[in-house]
Write a protein that holds these residues in place. Structure first.
Motif, PDB file in Angstrom:
ATOM      1  N   MET A   1     -12.533  -9.489  -6.101  1.00 56.41           N
ATOM      2  CA  MET A   1     -12.482  -8.065  -5.831  1.00 56.41           C
ATOM      3  C   MET A   1     -11.027  -7.644  -5.599  1.00 56.41           C
ATOM      4  SD  MET A   1     -14.388  -5.872  -2.851  1.00 56.41           S
ATOM      5  CE  MET A   1     -13.129  -5.894  -1.596  1.00 56.41           C
ATOM      6  N   THR A   2     -10.769  -6.403  -5.927  1.00 56.30           N
ATOM      7  CA  THR A   2      -9.482  -5.784  -5.656  1.00 56.30           C
ATOM      8  C   THR A   2      -9.732  -4.321  -5.330  1.00 56.30           C
ATOM      9  OG1 THR A   2      -7.233  -5.441  -6.488  1.00 56.30           O
ATOM     10  CG2 THR A   2      -9.011  -5.172  -8.069  1.00 56.30           C
ATOM     11  N   TYR A   3      -8.736  -3.647  -4.910  1.00 56.00           N
ATOM     12  CA  TYR A   3      -8.835  -2.209  -4.681  1.00 56.00           C
ATOM     13  C   TYR A   3      -8.113  -1.503  -5.808  1.00 56.00           C
ATOM     14  CZ  TYR A   3     -11.042  -2.871  -0.229  1.00 56.00           C
ATOM     15  OH  TYR A   3     -11.954  -3.213   0.738  1.00 56.00           O
ATOM     16  N   VAL A   4      -8.572  -0.295  -6.144  1.00 58.83           N
ATOM     17  CA  VAL A   4      -7.961   0.486  -7.210  1.00 58.83           C
ATOM     18  C   VAL A   4      -7.703   1.906  -6.720  1.00 58.83           C
ATOM     19  CG1 VAL A   4      -8.995  -0.844  -9.086  1.00 58.83           C
ATOM     20  CG2 VAL A   4     -10.193   1.153  -8.222  1.00 58.83           C
ATOM     21  N   VAL A   5      -6.674   2.496  -7.276  1.00 52.42           N
ATOM     22  CA  VAL A   5      -6.370   3.893  -6.998  1.00 52.42           C
ATOM     23  C   VAL A   5      -7.044   4.714  -8.094  1.00 52.42           C
ATOM     24  CG1 VAL A   5      -4.567   5.606  -6.640  1.00 52.42           C
ATOM     25  CG2 VAL A   5      -4.163   3.226  -5.974  1.00 52.42           C
ATOM     26  N   THR A   6      -7.727   5.775  -7.696  1.00 56.47           N
ATOM     27  CA  THR A   6      -8.461   6.608  -8.641  1.00 56.47           C
ATOM     28  C   THR A   6      -7.803   7.978  -8.790  1.00 56.47           C
ATOM     29  OG1 THR A   6      -9.955   7.390  -6.904  1.00 56.47           O
ATOM     30  CG2 THR A   6     -10.614   5.394  -8.114  1.00 56.47           C
ATOM     31  N   ASP A   7      -8.439   8.836  -9.580  1.00 56.27           N
ATOM     32  CA  ASP A   7      -7.829  10.096 -10.001  1.00 56.27           C
ATOM     33  C   ASP A   7      -7.451  11.065  -8.897  1.00 56.27           C
ATOM     34  OD1 ASP A   7     -10.577  10.530  -9.584  1.00 56.27           O
ATOM     35  OD2 ASP A   7     -10.694  12.075 -11.121  1.00 56.27           O
ATOM     36  N   ASN A   8      -8.050  10.993  -7.733  1.00 58.02           N
ATOM     37  CA  ASN A   8      -7.689  11.974  -6.714  1.00 58.02           C
ATOM     38  C   ASN A   8      -6.268  11.768  -6.186  1.00 58.02           C
ATOM     39  OD1 ASN A   8      -8.569  14.415  -5.527  1.00 58.02           O
ATOM     40  ND2 ASN A   8      -8.683  13.372  -3.564  1.00 58.02           N
ATOM     41  N   CYS A   9      -5.647  10.652  -6.495  1.00 54.98           N
ATOM     42  CA  CYS A   9      -4.247  10.428  -6.113  1.00 54.98           C
ATOM     43  C   CYS A   9      -3.290  11.267  -6.971  1.00 54.98           C
ATOM     44  CB  CYS A   9      -3.901   8.946  -6.256  1.00 54.98           C
ATOM     45  SG  CYS A   9      -2.198   8.524  -5.811  1.00 54.98           S
ATOM     46  N   ILE A  10      -3.709  11.589  -8.176  1.00 57.58           N
ATOM     47  CA  ILE A  10      -2.837  12.309  -9.107  1.00 57.58           C
ATOM     48  C   ILE A  10      -2.421  13.657  -8.514  1.00 57.58           C
ATOM     49  CG2 ILE A  10      -2.683  13.371 -11.406  1.00 57.58           C
ATOM     50  CD1 ILE A  10      -4.758  11.223 -12.317  1.00 57.58           C
ATOM     51  N   LYS A  11      -1.126  13.912  -8.546  1.00 52.90           N
ATOM     52  CA  LYS A  11      -0.490  15.130  -8.039  1.00 52.90           C
ATOM     53  C   LYS A  11      -0.567  15.251  -6.516  1.00 52.90           C
ATOM     54  CE  LYS A  11       0.549  18.543 -10.328  1.00 52.90           C
ATOM     55  NZ  LYS A  11       1.754  19.117 -10.875  1.00 52.90           N
ATOM     56  N   CYS A  12      -1.008  14.206  -5.835  1.00 53.51           N
ATOM     57  CA  CYS A  12      -0.957  14.153  -4.367  1.00 53.51           C
ATOM     58  C   CYS A  12       0.061  13.085  -3.982  1.00 53.51           C
ATOM     59  CB  CYS A  12      -2.314  13.797  -3.770  1.00 53.51           C
ATOM     60  SG  CYS A  12      -3.565  15.082  -3.944  1.00 53.51           S
ATOM     61  N   LYS A  13      -0.209  11.867  -4.421  1.00 53.22           N
ATOM     62  CA  LYS A  13       0.641  10.699  -4.211  1.00 53.22           C
ATOM     63  C   LYS A  13       1.066  10.529  -2.753  1.00 53.22           C
ATOM     64  CE  LYS A  13       4.837   9.776  -6.078  1.00 53.22           C
ATOM     65  NZ  LYS A  13       5.857   9.526  -7.092  1.00 53.22           N
ATOM     66  N   TYR A  14       0.047  10.528  -1.888  1.00 51.65           N
ATOM     67  CA  TYR A  14       0.315  10.165  -0.494  1.00 51.65           C
ATOM     68  C   TYR A  14       0.687   8.679  -0.486  1.00 51.65           C
ATOM     69  CZ  TYR A  14      -2.061  14.478   0.870  1.00 51.65           C
ATOM     70  OH  TYR A  14      -2.424  15.783   1.043  1.00 51.65           O
ATOM     71  N   THR A  15       1.573   8.277   0.367  1.00 53.13           N
ATOM     72  CA  THR A  15       2.005   6.877   0.384  1.00 53.13           C
ATOM     73  C   THR A  15       1.713   6.185   1.713  1.00 53.13           C
ATOM     74  OG1 THR A  15       4.243   7.590   0.924  1.00 53.13           O
ATOM     75  CG2 THR A  15       3.769   7.174  -1.410  1.00 53.13           C
ATOM     76  N   HIS A  36      -1.613  -3.337  -8.087  1.00 54.96           N
ATOM     77  CA  HIS A  36      -1.631  -4.471  -9.013  1.00 54.96           C
ATOM     78  C   HIS A  36      -2.813  -5.369  -8.625  1.00 54.96           C
ATOM     79  CE1 HIS A  36      -0.558  -7.756 -11.521  1.00 54.96           C
ATOM     80  NE2 HIS A  36       0.569  -7.169 -11.908  1.00 54.96           N
ATOM     81  N   PRO A  37      -3.809  -5.494  -9.504  1.00 55.60           N
ATOM     82  CA  PRO A  37      -5.015  -6.239  -9.138  1.00 55.60           C
ATOM     83  C   PRO A  37      -4.782  -7.732  -8.914  1.00 55.60           C
ATOM     84  CG  PRO A  37      -5.077  -5.635 -11.452  1.00 55.60           C
ATOM     85  CD  PRO A  37      -3.893  -4.931 -10.843  1.00 55.60           C
ATOM     86  N   ASP A  38      -3.749  -8.294  -9.516  1.00 53.77           N
ATOM     87  CA  ASP A  38      -3.468  -9.721  -9.324  1.00 53.77           C
ATOM     88  C   ASP A  38      -2.696  -9.988  -8.037  1.00 53.77           C
ATOM     89  OD1 ASP A  38      -4.726 -10.279 -11.726  1.00 53.77           O
ATOM     90  OD2 ASP A  38      -2.860 -10.204 -12.869  1.00 53.77           O
ATOM     91  N   GLU A  39      -2.144  -8.945  -7.442  1.00 54.89           N
ATOM     92  CA  GLU A  39      -1.393  -9.101  -6.199  1.00 54.89           C
ATOM     93  C   GLU A  39      -2.191  -8.683  -4.969  1.00 54.89           C
ATOM     94  OE1 GLU A  39       2.185  -6.853  -6.759  1.00 54.89           O
ATOM     95  OE2 GLU A  39       2.869  -8.129  -8.405  1.00 54.89           O
ATOM     96  N   CYS A  40      -3.174  -7.817  -5.160  1.00 58.85           N
ATOM     97  CA  CYS A  40      -3.996  -7.325  -4.056  1.00 58.85           C
ATOM     98  C   CYS A  40      -4.792  -8.487  -3.457  1.00 58.85           C
ATOM     99  CB  CYS A  40      -4.958  -6.244  -4.573  1.00 58.85           C
ATOM    100  SG  CYS A  40      -6.087  -5.587  -3.347  1.00 58.85           S
ATOM    101  N   ILE A  41      -4.767  -8.591  -2.134  1.00 57.83           N
ATOM    102  CA  ILE A  41      -5.485  -9.682  -1.457  1.00 57.83           C
ATOM    103  C   ILE A  41      -6.823  -9.214  -0.885  1.00 57.83           C
ATOM    104  CG2 ILE A  41      -3.407 -11.036  -0.976  1.00 57.83           C
ATOM    105  CD1 ILE A  41      -3.569  -9.912   1.946  1.00 57.83           C
ATOM    106  N   ASP A  42      -7.252  -8.036  -1.280  1.00 55.07           N
ATOM    107  CA  ASP A  42      -8.567  -7.516  -0.912  1.00 55.07           C
ATOM    108  C   ASP A  42      -8.746  -7.319   0.590  1.00 55.07           C
ATOM    109  OD1 ASP A  42      -8.994  -8.003  -3.657  1.00 55.07           O
ATOM    110  OD2 ASP A  42      -9.820  -9.973  -3.228  1.00 55.07           O
TER     111      ASP A  42
END
Length: 112
Positions: A1-15, A36-42
């Motif tokens: 498993m990994t985490y992914v960023v989805t479309d609601n980040c677009i034009k917001c880009k909170y960090t 990066h799914p290969d770097e995410c440690i879940d």
């Protein structure tokens, strides 16, 4: 498993998520972040930090497109490890439908 960023980040880009990531697996586009799914440690610490609720575990149904997009752009965008100001108008863009089709930019961000 990994985490992914989805479309609601677009034009917001909170960090806020970037600041808590213990392995620095976030990468910055002009108006969007990816993991990066290969770097995410879940570990999941990033998910509750996102004000736009744009981070999801890849085990949720329907996220295949986002997993691929995160993987593809994490290989070409610069790494980001420090919190920055959100994009101008981020609050107004939070929750807007169809952001990928209307606003997604392939351009890289500045990184750190």
């Amino acid at each position: 498993m990994t985490y992914v960023v989805t479309d609601n980040c677009i034009k917001c880009k909170y960090t806020d998520c970037v600041e808590v990531c213990p392995v620095d697996c976030f990468y910055e586009g002009e108006n969007f972040l990816v993991i990066h799914p290969d770097e995410c440690i879940d570990c999941g610490v990033c998910e509750p930090e996102c004000p736009a609720e744009a981070i999801r575990p890849d085990t949720e149904p329907g996220l295949d497109k986002w997993l691929k997009l995160n993987a593809d752009y994490a290989d070409v965008w610069p790494n980001i490890t420090i919190k920055k100001e959100p994009l101008e108008g981020a609050e107004e863009m939070d929750g807007v439908e169809g952001k990928f089709e209307k606003f997604f930019s392939e351009k890289p961000g500045a990184g750190d």
